[in-house]
Design a protein around this motif. Structure first.
Motif, PDB file in Angstrom:
ATOM      1  N   TYR A 120     -19.936  -1.431  24.031  1.00 49.01           N
ATOM      2  CA  TYR A 120     -18.521  -1.385  23.638  1.00 49.01           C
ATOM      3  C   TYR A 120     -17.797  -0.720  24.809  1.00 49.01           C
ATOM      4  CZ  TYR A 120     -14.701  -0.140  20.247  1.00 49.01           C
ATOM      5  OH  TYR A 120     -13.517   0.013  19.557  1.00 49.01           O
ATOM      6  N   VAL A 166     -20.281  -7.277  12.853  1.00 47.44           N
ATOM      7  CA  VAL A 166     -18.965  -7.315  12.208  1.00 47.44           C
ATOM      8  C   VAL A 166     -18.813  -8.596  11.385  1.00 47.44           C
ATOM      9  CG1 VAL A 166     -16.476  -7.453  12.630  1.00 47.44           C
ATOM     10  CG2 VAL A 166     -17.877  -5.820  13.924  1.00 47.44           C
ATOM     11  N   LEU A 183     -11.749  -1.880  14.503  1.00 45.50           N
ATOM     12  CA  LEU A 183     -13.046  -2.114  15.146  1.00 45.50           C
ATOM     13  C   LEU A 183     -13.742  -0.796  15.458  1.00 45.50           C
ATOM     14  CD1 LEU A 183     -15.074  -4.158  16.247  1.00 45.50           C
ATOM     15  CD2 LEU A 183     -13.898  -4.030  18.449  1.00 45.50           C
TER      16      LEU A 183
END
Length: 267
Positions: A120, A166, A183
């Motif tokens: 990420y 997700v 998120l």
């Protein structure tokens, strides 16, 4: 290797053409571009024009079950992740807005050195107070009086396994108003490698122009054309480097409220 998903709207044709004519001109062979549009409630004429545009460029992603609006950006992100998880073979996705300028060549060189899993990457904030009023209000964010650490939404990268996580859990995920906050919250419980990078200029307004920037948000169409022409002519993005505000290196060893001290010398 990389899918670049650019959030756009039905009527924002000129922005899409500006991007195609600037930073998408030298598209690396292992990158796929998709302009993401919700089409659930658009007119037949708008749909015809989008189909015509896609026939010419082949770079639109239609989300037929999504009513596209500013208030549905989190839902749009979820629909996009589900589409990617079902239809695409990729290692990373870069989510961007249609007012974002990206140095794809430099970003791809960097990506080849990054982790393939649980990754990420973006410009993180961990001390932001929850908005309780105004355009960005989050009346249902009750976890804390500050947002959990998240990468700002003008541009961030996540690995395909996180997209899958997700997408698979979408039915039970809490939707918040801001897709980037959402998120960050969804991934908070996951063993994720978060990489803060000041070269992602993705705050609420641009910090200026620095040649090291990989992602620059809040760009007008003229800004994009100017940066692209500079790159073509000189190999550098900025006619003159400028920094309007200080940046920071995220300190992951401190509490989030102490994470982000702005200092000289950080891009």
């Amino acid at each position: 290797m990389l899918v670049v998903c650019i959030m756009t709207g039905v009527q924002l044709v000129e922005r899409r053409y500006t991007i195609r004519e600037t930073w998408l001109q030298s598209l690396p062979k292992d990158v796929v571009i998709r302009f993401v549009v919700g089409t659930a409630t658009i007119t037949k004429e708008d749909h015809r024009l989008l189909e015509k545009e896609n026939a010419q460029h082949g770079d639109l992603m239609f989300l037929p079950d999504l009513h596209d609006s500013y208030g549905s950006l989190t839902e749009k992100l979820l629909h996009m992740f589900k589409w990617l998880d079902k239809h695409a073979n990729f290692q990373y996705v870069l989510k961007a807005d249609d007012d974002t300028f990206i140095r794809l060549d430099a970003l791809m060189r960097e990506l080849k050195t990054k982790p393939r899993k649980k990754f990420y990457w973006g410009f993180f904030d961990g001390r932001a107070h929850v908005h309780r009023a105004g355009k960005w209000s989050e009346p249902e964010f009750l976890l804390c009086d500050r947002y959990l650490p998240y990468a700002l939404g003008g541009g961030y990268v996540v690995s395909s396994d996180l997209v899958h996580f997700v997408a698979m859990n979408a039915p039970v995920l809490k939707r918040y108003h801001a897709e980037d906050v959402s998120l960050g919250t969804w991934l908070a419980a996951i063993d994720v490698k978060r990489e803060h990078d000041p070269r992602f200029d993705t705050e609420y307004k641009s910090r200026g122009c620095r040649n090291v920037y990989l992602v620059t948000h809040k760009q007008t169409m003229q800004d994009m054309r100017s940066k692209y022409q500079q790159l073509k002519a000189t190999g550098k993005m900025c006619a003159k480097e400028e920094q309007y505000r200080l940046s920071y290196v995220y300190n992951w060893e401190k509490l989030p409220t102490e994470c982000c001290e702005r200092t000289e010398g950080v891009p």
